[in-house]
Design an enzyme around this catalytic site. Structure first.
Site, mmCIF file in Angstrom:
data_model
loop_
_atom_site.group_PDB
_atom_site.id
_atom_site.type_symbol
_atom_site.label_atom_id
_atom_site.label_comp_id
_atom_site.label_asym_id
_atom_site.label_seq_id
_atom_site.Cartn_x
_atom_site.Cartn_y
_atom_site.Cartn_z
ATOM 1 N N TYR A 43 0.857 -1.194 0.000
ATOM 2 C CA TYR A 43 0.000 0.000 0.000
ATOM 3 C C TYR A 43 0.886 1.234 0.000
ATOM 4 O O TYR A 43 1.791 1.376 0.834
ATOM 5 C CB TYR A 43 -0.907 -0.003 1.225
ATOM 6 C CG TYR A 43 -2.020 1.017 1.143
ATOM 7 C CD1 TYR A 43 -3.146 0.776 0.364
ATOM 8 C CD2 TYR A 43 -1.959 2.212 1.854
ATOM 9 C CE1 TYR A 43 -4.184 1.703 0.301
ATOM 10 C CE2 TYR A 43 -2.988 3.137 1.793
ATOM 11 C CZ TYR A 43 -4.099 2.880 1.016
ATOM 12 O OH TYR A 43 -5.112 3.795 0.951
ATOM 13 N N TYR B 215 -5.060 5.657 -7.581
ATOM 14 C CA TYR B 215 -5.531 5.478 -6.206
ATOM 15 C C TYR B 215 -6.950 4.934 -6.176
ATOM 16 O O TYR B 215 -7.911 5.658 -6.042
ATOM 17 C CB TYR B 215 -5.452 6.849 -5.526
ATOM 18 C CG TYR B 215 -5.773 6.925 -4.065
ATOM 19 C CD1 TYR B 215 -5.084 6.159 -3.125
ATOM 20 C CD2 TYR B 215 -6.747 7.786 -3.597
ATOM 21 C CE1 TYR B 215 -5.354 6.264 -1.776
ATOM 22 C CE2 TYR B 215 -7.035 7.900 -2.249
ATOM 23 C CZ TYR B 215 -6.329 7.131 -1.351
ATOM 24 O OH TYR B 215 -6.609 7.251 -0.012
#
Ligand SMILES: [Zn+2]
Lengths: 146, 379
Positions: free
Chosen positions: B280, B330
């Site tokens: 992440y 994103y």
């Protein structure tokens, strides 16, 4: 089309029963944090009962002395109310009262390039832009040369 | 019972979708089911996550794709911190016999709609952030830059170290036709990037986009009957803390200091077993801190790990072969599961990691997050 002038105001706090003592203190010109009346530990953010011993808590004034634990220089206006202030410095301020007791706050009276981790600070009260609320900011204090 | 990712779906990624989150969620969910050849009516569970009401929940989405009811559904409140939990919870629901086939999705207009990195309007902020928001300190690119600065102080990590992460991931995105940003990025380009919040430059920040991803999770029995090779969920590890961004005792470590040992203990695996790591990367520093916590390298060693090529093809592990949130875009971390599944199915195309069998997928930053290990072989 009419031209609308937008006056930027900073975010305001939304106090509740557990946090209003902090804002009442800043309105008087004091920095006060929640403290356990049994084990005497400071707690921030404040809670009704001590996190460690569940004792009653009350707001007590702090010295306002602390040091820079970490900091950033804000260049992008990501939060309303601050575009006229860019670049500004936000620090995690570790307070002298207790290890790990921290406030995140804006630094005043220092150039971003002169800010360092470990720098000694003293808190003072200032306005929240566009608001009735007042809030602590921190200013570097001169330290004696070693 | 074992569970597996059986299907994956997604929309186009863009800076301005011109579509509702509902329309994109429906497309991605239909896509994940169609990928497998499963009859849509077999889907009996749905889970999503959203933050600040920026998306649309499972009831509306299931209705919009023609499912009149669900045996199980959850609309989870959160950001990247809950992605691994969404996947683990879907698997647990199947294992518990509550449902058989679950679609997990995330749909957001992250650029043209609600932006996580920017606060707007006249705000009144309650809870712990009420002490910080009036200082203009309220958004993730500030909090995580604050943590990165502390790491630089304690371990001597540098902006160039962060730049190694950004440039490596961009190089990966160049070979990803779905990535939103495929322009090669040199270290000079990186260093010339404008400051957002020092020590973060523009290239340290996730590339905000619009789009949706959906992941179909099923049990072993169903997995065996479907078109795509199953990608097995080997195990999950999570950690969520109520200590916020200011109280957290050591900003040189993240949630992963707790989640990593949980994950490795449960799976009997370690960082060195991983072929792919979809880390992440809301910000470069998130990759740095979590790679240390998951055991890919020593504290302060991530910059060198990337600089020596250990995080790319031919190295120890390929980190974010799709380019990650920094370069692919994103989609709040669910696109990392999409990429891991693609790689373990051997369908990565030009960017396929050779012989990829095991992948780590992480999601979240700071005090909150989790991770999964996925495998091309049934555990
Ligand atoms: Zn106490």
């Amino acid at each position: 089309m009419s031209v609308v002038t937008v006056v930027e105001a900073a975010p305001e706090p939304l106090p509740d029963l557990d946090t209003e003592g902090f804002w009442k203190a800043t309105a008087r010109g004091e920095i006060a944090l929640g403290r356990c009346q049994s084990c005497r530990r400071w707690q921030h953010p404040p809670v009704e009962r001590c996190r460690e011993c569940a004792g009653p808590t009350a707001f007590e004034p702090i010295s306002g002395a602390g040091s820079v634990y970490s900091f950033i220089v804000v260049h992008r206006a990501s939060v309303p109310g601050f575009s006229g202030l860019l670049p500004y410095v936000i620090a995690l301020v570790e307070l002298d009262e207790q290890p790990g007791l921290r406030l995140a706050a804006r630094l005043v009276g220092v150039e971003p390039s002169e800010t360092t981790i470990g720098q000694r600070l003293q808190g003072e009260i200032t306005e929240v832009f566009g608001s009735e609320y007042r809030i602590p900011v921190f200013r570097p204090v001169a330290t004696l040369a070693p | 019972m074992s569970t597996a990712i059986a299907g994956i779906g997604r929309t186009e990624y863009s800076r301005n979708s011109g579509r509702t989150t509902m329309a994109m969620a429906a497309e991605a969910c239909r896509g994940a089911v169609a990928d497998t050849g499963l009859d849509l009516a077999e889907v009996d569970g749905m889970i999503c996550f959203q933050a600040a009401g920026d998306s649309v929940g499972p009831l509306a989405v299931s209705q919009s794709i023609g499912l009149p009811e669900l045996a199980w559904s959850i609309d989870m409140n959160g950001g990247g911190n809950v992605v691994a939990n969404v996947i683990a919870t879907a698997a647990a629901a199947i294992e518990a016999g509550l449902c058989r086939a679950v679609v997990a999705y995330r749909s957001l207009n992250g650029r043209s709609g609600y932006r996580f990195g920017t606060a707007t309007g006249k705000l009144s902020v309650g809870g712990p952030l009420q002490f910080e928001a009036p200082h203009g300190y309220l958004v993730p690119p500030q909090w995580i830059a604050m943590w990165a600065k502390r790491h630089q102080h304690v371990y001597g990590s540098t902006c160039e170290d962060l730049g190694q992460i950004a440039t490596t991931q961009r190089a990966h995105a160049v070979n990803n036709p779905h990535a939103i940003n495929r322009t090669p990025l040199t270290m000079d380009d990186y260093m010339a990037g404008r400051w957002i919040n020092e020590p973060f430059r523009i290239f340290d920040c996730a590339y905000e986009i619009d789009g949706a991803v959906a992941i179909l999770i099923v049990g072993r029995e169903l997995a065996a009957s479907l078109r795509q090779p199953p990608v097995w969920l080997v195990g999950s590890g999570d950690s969520q803390s109520g200590r916020g961004w200011t109280e957290w005792d050591d900003p040189t470590q993240m949630y992963s200091r707790y989640a990593a040992p949980r994950l490795w203990n449960r799976t009997g695996l370690s960082a060195e077993d991983m072929d792919v790591a979809c880390m992440y990367d809301c910000f470069t520093y998130t990759v740095m801190a979590t790679m240390e916590d998951f055991g890919f390298c020593e504290k302060g060693g991530v910059g060198e790990f990337f600089a020596k090529g250990q995080a790319t093809y031919g190295g120890d592990v390929v980190v974010n072969p799709h380019g990650g949130l920094l370069s692919e875009g994103y989609i709040h971390g669910l696109n990392h599961y999409y990429e891991a599944a693609l790689q373990l199915r051997g369908q990565g195309g030009e960017r396929q990691v050779p012989d990829a069998k095991l992948a780590l997928v992480t999601a979240g930053a700071g005090p909150y997050g989790g991770a999964s290990v996925l495998s091309s072989e049934e555990p």
